[in-house]
Structure formats: structure tokens, C-alpha cells
Design a protein around this motif. Structure first.
Motif, PDB file in Angstrom:
ATOM      1  N   ASP A   1       0.815  -1.214   0.000  1.00  0.00           N
ATOM      2  CA  ASP A   1       0.000   0.000   0.000  1.00  0.00           C
ATOM      3  C   ASP A   1       0.853   1.271   0.000  1.00  0.00           C
ATOM      4  OD1 ASP A   1       0.939  -0.467   2.585  1.00  0.00           O
ATOM      5  OD2 ASP A   1      -0.852   0.348   3.558  1.00  0.00           O
ATOM      6  N   ALA A   2       2.156   1.160  -0.194  1.00  0.00           N
ATOM      7  CA  ALA A   2       3.028   2.343  -0.196  1.00  0.00           C
ATOM      8  C   ALA A   2       2.665   3.285  -1.346  1.00  0.00           C
ATOM      9  CB  ALA A   2       4.487   1.929  -0.302  1.00  0.00           C
ATOM     10  N   ARG A   3       2.778   4.588  -1.067  1.00  0.00           N
ATOM     11  CA  ARG A   3       2.466   5.628  -2.042  1.00  0.00           C
ATOM     12  C   ARG A   3       3.748   6.406  -2.336  1.00  0.00           C
ATOM     13  NH1 ARG A   3      -3.066   5.922  -2.135  1.00  0.00           N
ATOM     14  NH2 ARG A   3      -3.127   7.976  -3.095  1.00  0.00           N
ATOM     15  N   VAL A   4       4.044   6.594  -3.625  1.00  0.00           N
ATOM     16  CA  VAL A   4       5.333   7.167  -4.034  1.00  0.00           C
ATOM     17  C   VAL A   4       5.109   8.267  -5.061  1.00  0.00           C
ATOM     18  CG1 VAL A   4       7.568   6.679  -5.119  1.00  0.00           C
ATOM     19  CG2 VAL A   4       6.492   4.948  -3.634  1.00  0.00           C
ATOM     20  N   VAL A   5       5.801   9.386  -4.877  1.00  0.00           N
ATOM     21  CA  VAL A   5       5.837  10.451  -5.880  1.00  0.00           C
ATOM     22  C   VAL A   5       7.280  10.649  -6.301  1.00  0.00           C
ATOM     23  CG1 VAL A   5       5.446  12.898  -6.368  1.00  0.00           C
ATOM     24  CG2 VAL A   5       3.776  11.609  -5.009  1.00  0.00           C
ATOM     25  N   TYR A   6       7.523  10.573  -7.608  1.00  0.00           N
ATOM     26  CA  TYR A   6       8.834  10.798  -8.192  1.00  0.00           C
ATOM     27  C   TYR A   6       8.907  12.209  -8.765  1.00  0.00           C
ATOM     28  CZ  TYR A   6       9.715   5.694  -8.300  1.00  0.00           C
ATOM     29  OH  TYR A   6       9.931   4.376  -7.988  1.00  0.00           O
ATOM     30  N   CYS A   7      10.122  12.770  -8.794  1.00  0.00           N
ATOM     31  CA  CYS A   7      10.326  14.091  -9.382  1.00  0.00           C
ATOM     32  C   CYS A   7      11.690  14.146 -10.049  1.00  0.00           C
ATOM     33  CB  CYS A   7      10.232  15.174  -8.304  1.00  0.00           C
ATOM     34  SG  CYS A   7      10.661  16.833  -8.900  1.00  0.00           S
ATOM     35  N   ASP A   8      11.727  14.698 -11.271  1.00  0.00           N
ATOM     36  CA  ASP A   8      12.985  14.957 -11.958  1.00  0.00           C
ATOM     37  C   ASP A   8      12.758  16.118 -12.917  1.00  0.00           C
ATOM     38  OD1 ASP A   8      15.703  13.005 -12.217  1.00  0.00           O
ATOM     39  OD2 ASP A   8      15.452  14.495 -13.806  1.00  0.00           O
ATOM     40  N   ASN A   9      13.853  16.761 -13.344  1.00  0.00           N
ATOM     41  CA  ASN A   9      13.704  17.896 -14.251  1.00  0.00           C
ATOM     42  C   ASN A   9      14.091  17.575 -15.686  1.00  0.00           C
ATOM     43  OD1 ASN A   9      16.491  17.743 -14.044  1.00  0.00           O
ATOM     44  ND2 ASN A   9      16.801  19.948 -13.844  1.00  0.00           N
ATOM     45  N   ASP A  10      14.483  16.322 -15.976  1.00  0.00           N
ATOM     46  CA  ASP A  10      14.865  15.962 -17.339  1.00  0.00           C
ATOM     47  C   ASP A  10      13.660  15.381 -18.065  1.00  0.00           C
ATOM     48  OD1 ASP A  10      16.014  15.224 -19.683  1.00  0.00           O
ATOM     49  OD2 ASP A  10      17.501  13.878 -18.833  1.00  0.00           O
ATOM     50  N   PRO A  11      13.251  15.960 -19.187  1.00  0.00           N
ATOM     51  CA  PRO A  11      12.083  15.446 -19.903  1.00  0.00           C
ATOM     52  C   PRO A  11      12.201  13.977 -20.300  1.00  0.00           C
ATOM     53  CG  PRO A  11      12.682  17.612 -20.743  1.00  0.00           C
ATOM     54  CD  PRO A  11      13.772  17.189 -19.807  1.00  0.00           C
ATOM     55  N   ILE A  12      13.413  13.466 -20.463  1.00  0.00           N
ATOM     56  CA  ILE A  12      13.534  12.061 -20.848  1.00  0.00           C
ATOM     57  C   ILE A  12      13.016  11.147 -19.734  1.00  0.00           C
ATOM     58  CG2 ILE A  12      15.878  11.590 -20.009  1.00  0.00           C
ATOM     59  CD1 ILE A  12      16.349  10.035 -22.604  1.00  0.00           C
ATOM     60  N   VAL A  13      13.097  11.609 -18.478  1.00  0.00           N
ATOM     61  CA  VAL A  13      12.552  10.814 -17.379  1.00  0.00           C
ATOM     62  C   VAL A  13      11.029  10.773 -17.484  1.00  0.00           C
ATOM     63  CG1 VAL A  13      12.440  10.545 -14.876  1.00  0.00           C
ATOM     64  CG2 VAL A  13      14.518  11.413 -15.933  1.00  0.00           C
ATOM     65  N   LEU A  14      10.428  11.919 -17.806  1.00  0.00           N
ATOM     66  CA  LEU A  14       8.980  11.953 -18.017  1.00  0.00           C
ATOM     67  C   LEU A  14       8.586  11.032 -19.157  1.00  0.00           C
ATOM     68  CD1 LEU A  14       6.173  13.085 -17.475  1.00  0.00           C
ATOM     69  CD2 LEU A  14       6.737  15.045 -18.913  1.00  0.00           C
ATOM     70  N   ALA A  15       9.409  10.975 -20.202  1.00  0.00           N
ATOM     71  CA  ALA A  15       9.099  10.107 -21.335  1.00  0.00           C
ATOM     72  C   ALA A  15       9.061   8.641 -20.922  1.00  0.00           C
ATOM     73  CB  ALA A  15      10.120  10.315 -22.447  1.00  0.00           C
ATOM     74  N   HIS A  16       9.749   8.315 -19.828  1.00  0.00           N
ATOM     75  CA  HIS A  16       9.764   6.940 -19.333  1.00  0.00           C
ATOM     76  C   HIS A  16       8.881   6.780 -18.095  1.00  0.00           C
ATOM     77  CE1 HIS A  16      12.947   5.267 -21.919  1.00  0.00           C
ATOM     78  NE2 HIS A  16      13.419   6.505 -21.922  1.00  0.00           N
ATOM     79  N   ALA A  17       8.038   7.750 -17.826  1.00  0.00           N
ATOM     80  CA  ALA A  17       7.238   7.714 -16.603  1.00  0.00           C
ATOM     81  C   ALA A  17       6.314   6.509 -16.558  1.00  0.00           C
ATOM     82  CB  ALA A  17       6.433   9.004 -16.453  1.00  0.00           C
ATOM     83  N   GLY A  18       5.931   5.978 -17.726  1.00  0.00           N
ATOM     84  CA  GLY A  18       5.072   4.800 -17.724  1.00  0.00           C
ATOM     85  C   GLY A  18       5.688   3.658 -16.939  1.00  0.00           C
ATOM     86  N   ALA A  19       7.022   3.495 -17.066  1.00  0.00           N
ATOM     87  CA  ALA A  19       7.694   2.440 -16.321  1.00  0.00           C
ATOM     88  C   ALA A  19       7.704   2.752 -14.829  1.00  0.00           C
ATOM     89  CB  ALA A  19       9.129   2.269 -16.823  1.00  0.00           C
TER      90      ALA A  19
END
Length: 273
Positions: free
Chosen positions: A101-119
Motif C-alpha cells: 500500500d506504499a504511495r510514491v511520488v517521483y520528481c525529476d527535471n529531465d524530460p527524458i525521465v517523463l518520457a519513461h514515466a510509464g515504467a
């Protein structure tokens, strides 16, 4: 270069003319989500210090052990800033293995990380995983977005892994950590790793810093005293401030090749009382 986010019609502008720490870290770990400019600087660094990829894996192994330990203390919420490109197991996978039940929020400033956010966003049905693209300095935006997933009236584990050495004192490194700590409820934890010059010859540390700076990146390898300053007002948990490889090694497996290698990073986990 422009890359389209698979989930939207928005184009993500990826700067391929300058190396980025997230993509270089990916290259050190053997990933393929990087560009020639990242590999070029990475090869220069590895040419000078061939153990750097092992050091990167040792740093990541500390993150796995620390998250596993904090989840074992009953914490069910995690905010990871400076996420980097997904490399399994990701933080949410480690946390949700202990607590589905853990809840996680990720943050980064590189758009390539957002492009892989599905993973990054594939978590357990019982838990929740979210991602925000933002610069670490923009703590207000990070916290506003994170509140959609995390309850800051309850303990949160704040993860700042291999991030702060890319932010100098003059750029507000200590101030941004203070703002994030202020938002945490009692019982929260700060998990941090940070490159240091203390474990290697001064000349070698200076050369690594110079290579990063020549690539247009800030590199501030803080000594122990300056690292400890980030934890002001918090209670360090055992074993305190140590090298990455010395923090509860019993909670994980040794990194292949780490024999006789110093991680070059200070790490610590501390609790907000």
C-alpha cells in the motif's frame, strides 16, 4: 531534440547538447537512455576513474536498502526528488515489496525521465505512484503536486539520492532541503547520499569535479561537515553518517565488483522528531 510524451500531445524538449546527470547515471549503470554528449563525458570520467560505474551501483544499492529499512519502520509514503531514468528495481518497487500500500511520488527535471514515466508508474493496486516534472529548486511546485498523492500530515520519507552535489551552496542547496524538511510531519525520514572528496586523494576529487564543470555541470563534493549540515534538526538513525557501502549492508546483496572499492559517497538516514 523534441520527444513526444506517449500519454499527451505535448512535445518534450530534450537538450542533447549538454550532458545531464540523470542520463549520465543511466550510462554508468549500463542503460541505453542517454545521448552521445552524456556518453562522452561519462567516458572521460571512467577513463580517469574506471571504478565510477561500480560506485554508481553501490549508491543505488544504498537507496534500495534505505527504502527497505524505512518501509520496515512503518512509513508508507515516499517523495523521491532527482529520480533519474527508471532502472529496476525502482524505489516504488522496493517500497511496495515491503508494503504493497506504499504511495510514491517521483520528481525529476529531465524530460527524458517523463518520457519513461510509464515504467515508473506501474505499481501495486493497493498503492499509488505519481510523477512530477520539476526542478529541485521549485519546492513549492513539487510539494503542491505531491499533496495530490501524499498526506503530509503523516510521515513521508524524502529521498535525495545523488542529487545535492549537483547544486552548489550559492544556488540554495541547503535552503531547498530546509523547505522540504519543513513540510514533513513528525516521524518522517530524510534519505540522502552525496559525493565527497574525503575518501579519495584531493587531486583525484579535483579532477573529477573539473571534468563535470567542463561539461557544464555543477559539482560540489561536500566533506563530512558540510554533508551533516543538511540533517540539522533531525535524528540520525544507526549507523549514522557513513560510506554508502557501510550502511546496513545486511539488508541487501553486495554489488558485483565492489570489493576494495570505496563508494566515494556519504549516506545517512535521519528521522524528524
Amino acid at each position: 531534440m523534441e520527444q513526444q510524451d506517449a500519454g499527451t500531445d505535448t512535445f518534450l524538449r530534450i537538450d542533447t547538447g549538454k550532458p545531464h546527470p540523470a542520463r549520465m547515471y543511466d550510462w554508468f549503470l549500463g542503460g541505453k537512455d542517454n545521448y552521445p554528449v552524456d556518453e562522452e563525458l561519462g567516458r572521460q570520467l571512467v577513463g580517469f576513474a574506471p571504478v565510477i560505474p561500480v560506485m554508481a551501483r553501490m549508491n543505488r544499492a544504498f537507496m534500495h536498502r534505505a527504502v527497505r529499512w524505512v518501509a520496515g519502520q512503518g512509513v508508507r509514503q515516499f517523495l523521491d526528488i532527482g529520480t533519474g531514468i527508471p532502472t529496476e528495481p525502482n524505489l516504488h518497487q522496493v517500497a511496495q515489496e515491503v508494503a504493497p500500500d506504499a504511495r510514491v511520488v517521483y520528481c525529476d527535471n529531465d524530460p527524458i525521465v517523463l518520457a519513461h514515466a510509464g515504467a515508473l508508474l506501474r505499481g501495486t493496486p493497493e498503492g499509488a505512484v505519481d510523477y512530477v516534472q520539476a526542478d529541485a529548486h521549485d519546492t513549492a511546485a513539487i510539494l503542491e503536486h505531491a499533496r495530490g498523492t501524499l498526506d503530509f500530515d503523516r510521515p513521508v520519507a524524502l529521498s535525495l539520492i545523488a542529487l545535492l552535489h549537483f547544486i552548489g551552496d550559492e544556488d540554495g542547496a541547503y535552503e531547498l532541503v530546509e523547505r522540504l524538511k519543513d513540510a514533513l510531519a513528525p516521524g518522517s525520514f530524510l534519505i540522502m547520499s552525496h559525493l565527497t572528496p574525503d575518501f579519495h586523494p584531493e587531486e583525484a576529487s579535483r579532477k573529477v569535479s573539473d571534468l563535470y564543470r567542463a561539461g557544464g555541470l555543477t559539482m560540489d563534493m561536500r566533506n563530512r561537515e558540510r554533508f551533516v549540515r543538511f540533517f540539522g534538526g533531525l535524528e540520525p538513525v544507526e549507523p549514522g553518517v557513513v560510506a554508502a557501502e557501510d550502511w546496513h549492508p545486511e539488508l541487501g546483496k553486495p554489488v558485483p565488483g565492489q570489493e576494495n572499492v570505496l563508494s566515494g559517497s556519504y549516506v545517512a538516514v535521519a528521522r524528524k522528531g
